[in-house]
Motif scaffolding. Structure first.
Motif, PDB file in Angstrom:
ATOM      1  N   LYS A 126     -10.073  -0.981 -16.227  1.00  0.00           N
ATOM      2  CA  LYS A 126      -9.701  -1.923 -15.181  1.00  0.00           C
ATOM      3  C   LYS A 126      -8.193  -2.176 -15.206  1.00  0.00           C
ATOM      4  CE  LYS A 126     -13.141  -5.229 -14.057  1.00  0.00           C
ATOM      5  NZ  LYS A 126     -13.716  -6.528 -14.308  1.00  0.00           N
ATOM      6  N   GLU A 127      -7.688  -2.371 -16.422  1.00  0.00           N
ATOM      7  CA  GLU A 127      -6.243  -2.598 -16.556  1.00  0.00           C
ATOM      8  C   GLU A 127      -5.467  -1.374 -16.073  1.00  0.00           C
ATOM      9  OE1 GLU A 127      -5.474  -3.518 -20.665  1.00  0.00           O
ATOM     10  OE2 GLU A 127      -6.654  -5.369 -20.606  1.00  0.00           O
ATOM     11  N   ALA A 130      -5.516  -1.281 -12.366  1.00  0.00           N
ATOM     12  CA  ALA A 130      -4.575  -2.254 -11.790  1.00  0.00           C
ATOM     13  C   ALA A 130      -3.154  -1.718 -11.878  1.00  0.00           C
ATOM     14  CB  ALA A 130      -4.698  -3.592 -12.506  1.00  0.00           C
ATOM     15  N   LYS A 131      -2.806  -1.056 -13.000  1.00  0.00           N
ATOM     16  CA  LYS A 131      -1.462  -0.482 -13.149  1.00  0.00           C
ATOM     17  C   LYS A 131      -1.254   0.650 -12.147  1.00  0.00           C
ATOM     18  CE  LYS A 131      -0.846  -1.553 -18.060  1.00  0.00           C
ATOM     19  NZ  LYS A 131      -0.758  -1.020 -19.407  1.00  0.00           N
ATOM     20  N   ASP A 133      -2.760   0.968  -9.294  1.00  0.00           N
ATOM     21  CA  ASP A 133      -2.609   0.345  -7.969  1.00  0.00           C
ATOM     22  C   ASP A 133      -1.185  -0.180  -7.787  1.00  0.00           C
ATOM     23  OD1 ASP A 133      -5.161   0.866  -7.123  1.00  0.00           O
ATOM     24  OD2 ASP A 133      -5.985  -1.112  -7.647  1.00  0.00           O
ATOM     25  N   ALA A 134      -0.649  -0.778  -8.834  1.00  0.00           N
ATOM     26  CA  ALA A 134       0.718  -1.299  -8.750  1.00  0.00           C
ATOM     27  C   ALA A 134       1.694  -0.145  -8.568  1.00  0.00           C
ATOM     28  CB  ALA A 134       1.062  -2.094 -10.001  1.00  0.00           C
TER      29      ALA A 134
END
Length: 147
Positions: A126-127, A130-131, A133-134
């Motif tokens: 998940k982390e 998220a990275k 996606d960023a």
């Protein structure tokens, strides 16, 4: 012998009625005894036969009791063997169950560890998502700005 009987008769004649009655009574009892004696012997023989049959029945009963005791001993021996066998099987079953419980506890611990590792992997994924996606948003915005 005739002289003896004549002397006896003379003595009785002079002795009186009491002695005659006593001798008569003795003769009657003697004669009755000779008549009763065969009957008494028959009764006594029947009693002996009855006693003999009782003793024979007692011996047969004792023999039957001995046989029954022997059979009971054999059956009790078999029962004890079966009881000991059942105890041995129960002990083996208990040992197998203990081993199985240990194995299940080990598998449970392994599954808990695997689930924890899987959860940690999900959290890291998940982390990382998220990275990414960023990073994707930065790259997409940078491209839009150059165009």
């Amino acid at each position: 012998m005739d002289a003896l009987l004549e002397a006896l008769a003379q003595s009785l004649a002079h002795s009186g009625p009491e002695w005659v009655g006593a001798i008569g009574l003795i003769v009657t009892v003697g004669w009755s005894a000779s008549q009763i004696l065969p009957f008494w012997q028959t009764v006594r023989l029947e009693q002996l036969d009855l006693e003999k049959s009782r003793e024979q029945r007692k011996a047969e009963d004792a023999k039957r009791l001995d046989q029954r005791d022997k059979e009971r001993s054999v059956n009790e021996g078999r029962w004890i063997e079966q009881y000991e066998h059942a105890n041995a099987v129960q002990e083996q079953t208990n040992e197998a169950l203990s081993t199985l419980r240990t194995a299940v506890d080990g598998m449970r611990t392994s599954m808990d560890t695997t689930n924890m590792l899987l959860q940690q992997s999900k959290d890291r994924s998940k982390e990382m998502g998220a990275k990414i996606d960023a990073i994707h948003n930065v790259v997409i915005h940078a491209k839009e700005g150059t165009e």
